[in-house]
Structure formats: C-alpha cells, structure tokens
Motif scaffolding. Structure first.
Motif, PDB file in Angstrom:
ATOM      1  N   ILE A  72     -16.920  17.919   2.444  1.00 27.38           N
ATOM      2  CA  ILE A  72     -16.814  16.977   3.338  1.00 27.38           C
ATOM      3  C   ILE A  72     -18.396  16.913   3.964  1.00 27.38           C
ATOM      4  O   ILE A  72     -18.670  15.538   4.391  1.00 27.38           O
ATOM      5  N   SER A  73     -18.984  17.705   3.943  1.00 24.85           N
ATOM      6  CA  SER A  73     -20.523  17.530   4.418  1.00 24.85           C
ATOM      7  C   SER A  73     -21.195  16.306   3.722  1.00 24.85           C
ATOM      8  O   SER A  73     -22.140  15.680   4.300  1.00 24.85           O
ATOM      9  N   MET A  74     -20.676  15.787   2.560  1.00 25.21           N
ATOM     10  CA  MET A  74     -21.471  15.106   1.548  1.00 25.21           C
ATOM     11  C   MET A  74     -20.991  13.479   2.249  1.00 25.21           C
ATOM     12  O   MET A  74     -21.599  12.315   1.855  1.00 25.21           O
ATOM     13  N   VAL A  75     -19.911  13.429   3.067  1.00 20.76           N
ATOM     14  CA  VAL A  75     -19.592  11.949   3.648  1.00 20.76           C
ATOM     15  C   VAL A  75     -20.075  11.927   5.107  1.00 20.76           C
ATOM     16  O   VAL A  75     -19.851  11.059   5.493  1.00 20.76           O
ATOM     17  N   ALA A  76     -20.760  12.728   5.483  1.00 21.34           N
ATOM     18  CA  ALA A  76     -21.274  12.513   6.858  1.00 21.34           C
ATOM     19  C   ALA A  76     -22.109  11.243   6.870  1.00 21.34           C
ATOM     20  O   ALA A  76     -22.783  10.965   6.091  1.00 21.34           O
ATOM     21  N   GLY A  77     -21.792  10.356   7.976  1.00 23.78           N
ATOM     22  CA  GLY A  77     -22.169   9.128   8.048  1.00 23.78           C
ATOM     23  C   GLY A  77     -21.751   8.030   7.135  1.00 23.78           C
ATOM     24  O   GLY A  77     -22.198   6.972   7.232  1.00 23.78           O
ATOM     25  N   LYS A  78     -21.011   8.199   6.321  1.00 21.71           N
ATOM     26  CA  LYS A  78     -20.614   7.387   5.360  1.00 21.71           C
ATOM     27  C   LYS A  78     -19.260   6.806   5.523  1.00 21.71           C
ATOM     28  O   LYS A  78     -18.463   7.228   6.541  1.00 21.71           O
ATOM     29  N   SER A  79     -18.809   5.592   4.596  1.00 19.93           N
ATOM     30  CA  SER A  79     -17.558   5.235   4.917  1.00 19.93           C
ATOM     31  C   SER A  79     -16.478   5.548   3.701  1.00 19.93           C
ATOM     32  O   SER A  79     -16.894   5.701   2.691  1.00 19.93           O
ATOM     33  N   VAL A  80     -15.268   6.218   4.248  1.00 24.25           N
ATOM     34  CA  VAL A  80     -14.142   6.452   3.229  1.00 24.25           C
ATOM     35  C   VAL A  80     -13.325   5.479   3.535  1.00 24.25           C
ATOM     36  O   VAL A  80     -12.545   5.427   4.685  1.00 24.25           O
ATOM     37  N   THR A  81     -12.616   5.305   2.285  1.00 26.22           N
ATOM     38  CA  THR A  81     -11.389   4.298   2.277  1.00 26.22           C
ATOM     39  C   THR A  81     -10.412   5.148   1.528  1.00 26.22           C
ATOM     40  O   THR A  81     -10.757   5.433   0.345  1.00 26.22           O
ATOM     41  N   THR A  82      -9.188   5.186   2.024  1.00 25.67           N
ATOM     42  CA  THR A  82      -8.271   6.047   1.255  1.00 25.67           C
ATOM     43  C   THR A  82      -7.073   4.856   0.894  1.00 25.67           C
ATOM     44  O   THR A  82      -7.189   3.826   1.182  1.00 25.67           O
ATOM     45  N   ILE A  83      -5.981   5.069   0.141  1.00 24.91           N
ATOM     46  CA  ILE A  83      -5.127   4.307  -0.234  1.00 24.91           C
ATOM     47  C   ILE A  83      -4.428   3.834   1.135  1.00 24.91           C
ATOM     48  O   ILE A  83      -3.897   2.596   1.035  1.00 24.91           O
ATOM     49  N   GLU A  84      -4.268   4.685   2.299  1.00 26.21           N
ATOM     50  CA  GLU A  84      -3.807   4.056   3.410  1.00 26.21           C
ATOM     51  C   GLU A  84      -4.659   2.919   4.185  1.00 26.21           C
ATOM     52  O   GLU A  84      -4.159   2.283   4.753  1.00 26.21           O
ATOM     53  N   GLY A  85      -5.872   3.088   3.753  1.00 26.51           N
ATOM     54  CA  GLY A  85      -6.768   2.042   4.430  1.00 26.51           C
ATOM     55  C   GLY A  85      -7.084   0.681   3.378  1.00 26.51           C
ATOM     56  O   GLY A  85      -7.504  -0.164   3.926  1.00 26.51           O
ATOM     57  N   LEU A  86      -6.371   0.913   2.363  1.00 23.92           N
ATOM     58  CA  LEU A  86      -6.844  -0.432   1.397  1.00 23.92           C
ATOM     59  C   LEU A  86      -5.848  -1.579   2.012  1.00 23.92           C
ATOM     60  O   LEU A  86      -6.376  -2.639   2.197  1.00 23.92           O
ATOM     61  N   SER A  87      -4.633  -1.304   2.512  1.00 19.18           N
ATOM     62  CA  SER A  87      -3.759  -2.405   3.206  1.00 19.18           C
ATOM     63  C   SER A  87      -2.756  -1.612   3.960  1.00 19.18           C
ATOM     64  O   SER A  87      -2.288  -0.767   3.374  1.00 19.18           O
ATOM     65  N   GLY A  88      -2.343  -2.046   5.374  1.00 22.73           N
ATOM     66  CA  GLY A  88      -1.436  -1.379   5.762  1.00 22.73           C
ATOM     67  C   GLY A  88      -0.108  -1.805   5.415  1.00 22.73           C
ATOM     68  O   GLY A  88       1.145  -1.121   5.677  1.00 22.73           O
ATOM     69  N   ASP A  89       0.153  -3.019   4.808  1.00 25.52           N
ATOM     70  CA  ASP A  89       1.407  -3.551   4.397  1.00 25.52           C
ATOM     71  C   ASP A  89       1.448  -4.117   2.991  1.00 25.52           C
ATOM     72  O   ASP A  89       2.393  -5.001   2.648  1.00 25.52           O
ATOM     73  N   SER A  90       0.680  -3.341   2.114  1.00 26.25           N
ATOM     74  CA  SER A  90       0.455  -3.708   0.571  1.00 26.25           C
ATOM     75  C   SER A  90       0.391  -5.119   0.057  1.00 26.25           C
ATOM     76  O   SER A  90       0.811  -5.448  -0.692  1.00 26.25           O
ATOM     77  N   SER A  91      -0.365  -5.627   1.117  1.00 26.57           N
ATOM     78  CA  SER A  91      -0.865  -7.096   0.593  1.00 26.57           C
ATOM     79  C   SER A  91      -1.969  -7.156   0.096  1.00 26.57           C
ATOM     80  O   SER A  91      -2.616  -8.342  -0.453  1.00 26.57           O
ATOM     81  N   HIS A  92      -2.936  -5.991  -0.301  1.00 27.54           N
ATOM     82  CA  HIS A  92      -4.033  -6.105  -1.010  1.00 27.54           C
ATOM     83  C   HIS A  92      -3.780  -6.607  -2.570  1.00 27.54           C
ATOM     84  O   HIS A  92      -2.532  -5.984  -2.948  1.00 27.54           O
ATOM     85  N   PRO A  93      -4.385  -7.508  -3.147  1.00 23.07           N
ATOM     86  CA  PRO A  93      -4.026  -7.990  -4.492  1.00 23.07           C
ATOM     87  C   PRO A  93      -3.688  -7.180  -5.507  1.00 23.07           C
ATOM     88  O   PRO A  93      -2.720  -7.184  -6.195  1.00 23.07           O
ATOM     89  N   ILE A  94      -4.364  -6.041  -5.478  1.00 28.70           N
ATOM     90  CA  ILE A  94      -3.992  -4.752  -6.258  1.00 28.70           C
ATOM     91  C   ILE A  94      -2.402  -4.212  -6.144  1.00 28.70           C
ATOM     92  O   ILE A  94      -1.631  -3.948  -7.060  1.00 28.70           O
ATOM     93  N   GLN A  95      -2.282  -3.952  -4.821  1.00 30.89           N
ATOM     94  CA  GLN A  95      -1.052  -3.419  -4.435  1.00 30.89           C
ATOM     95  C   GLN A  95       0.211  -4.254  -4.733  1.00 30.89           C
ATOM     96  O   GLN A  95       1.465  -3.958  -5.326  1.00 30.89           O
ATOM     97  N   LYS A  96      -0.101  -5.617  -4.475  1.00 28.21           N
ATOM     98  CA  LYS A  96       0.857  -6.662  -4.683  1.00 28.21           C
ATOM     99  C   LYS A  96       1.271  -6.657  -6.034  1.00 28.21           C
ATOM    100  O   LYS A  96       2.440  -6.374  -6.553  1.00 28.21           O
ATOM    101  N   ALA A  97       0.097  -6.837  -7.092  1.00 26.24           N
ATOM    102  CA  ALA A  97       0.499  -7.023  -8.456  1.00 26.24           C
ATOM    103  C   ALA A  97       1.150  -5.407  -8.985  1.00 26.24           C
ATOM    104  O   ALA A  97       2.046  -5.726  -9.693  1.00 26.24           O
TER     105      ALA A  97
END
Length: 156
Positions: free
Chosen positions: A63-88
């Motif tokens: 976790i120390s390696m992500v200090a000050g960085k931006s992390v995106t998880t599957i939950e952050g890709l889109s809240g409603d599965s509308s990301h093109p990859i999720q839709k496909a």
C-alpha cells in the motif's frame, strides 16, 4: 502514519502497515470486494486494478507504493456497468465462473484506453497475464472488439 491516495476518484486515507498489499487494503480495510485474490504472486491477473491508469497486480503491491497515486478498481470503472467494456462483456456473455472477470475487465479497459482499435495480436499481448480457468479467451477477445466499437460511438 496514514497513507493517502485517490480511490475511484475520491481521496482516501488508510492507517495500515505500509507493507500490507493493496489487495487486502481494498478488500479487508475498505470493503471493496470486486478485486479478487487469485494466486498471491501477481501471476494470474485476478487482482488487477489501475494505478494512475496502468493495469497493476494488487496482491503483491505494498500500500505504501500507492501513496499520492490514483487507484481505480472494478467498482470505480462505472457504477452502472455502462463502461463500454462492461457493456460488451455482458452482451457477449463472457463469464462462466466469473472469478477472473474483474481482473480481465480492468486489463481490457486499460488496453482500450491506450489503443482504441486493437488487433487480435494487441488483445492477446495485453491480456496474456490474465488467466481464465474456464477458457473464455475467444469471448474475451470478441467483447474487447465490441467494446472498441462502442467506445467509438458505434454498435456491432
């Protein structure tokens, strides 16, 4: 000393040991269980998240390696599965057991962010570190091609 970073677009602070793997901070400390544990050695891809937009295995990353960085998880890709990859992914019916899917989707999303119209070779290269025990590789490739069309405003 708390470690601060951005998680799915929101500032986050966690007070854990600096060596704790990001995966366990996400799952056990923050309750985001979409990112999966697979092998614990950064070999299977089930734990893939984005760090500053780059697909990264979270099971061995302190976790120390992500200090000050931006992390995106599957939950952050889109809240409603509308990301093109999720839709496909849903339309092509990629998942069977589903266990590897969040890591697969995160790797595919990173590929499409870099290359709007990937070839089969591009897809194979970007996805080769993600293992699917059910063998849905053809469906994964099809979904990535379809998502590429959606991202460009088209349909397939």
């Amino acid at each position: 000393m708390p470690i601060e970073f951005t998680l799915n677009g929101k500032r986050q602070s966690v007070d854990v040991v600096p060596q704790m793997p990001l995966l366990w901070v996400l799952r056990d400390t923050l309750g985001l269980t979409g990112t999966k544990f697979g092998c614990g050695m950064a070999l299977c891809g089930a734990c893939t998240v984005h760090i500053n937009g780059q697909p990264t295995r979270s099971c061995t990353l302190p976790i120390s390696m992500v200090a000050g960085k931006s992390v995106t998880t599957i939950e952050g890709l889109s809240g409603d599965s509308s990301h093109p990859i999720q839709k496909a992914w849903i339309e092509v019916d990629v998942p069977q057991c589903g266990y590897c899917q969040s890591g697969q989707i995160m790797s595919a999303a990173a590929l499409l962010a870099k290359k709007a119209n990937p070839t089969d070779s591009d897809i194979d290269e970007a996805m080769r570190g993600n293992i699917c025990r059910c063998g849905t590789y053809q469906e994964i490739r099809e979904a990535i091609h379809r998502a590429s069309q959606y991202a460009k405003g088209g349909t397939q």
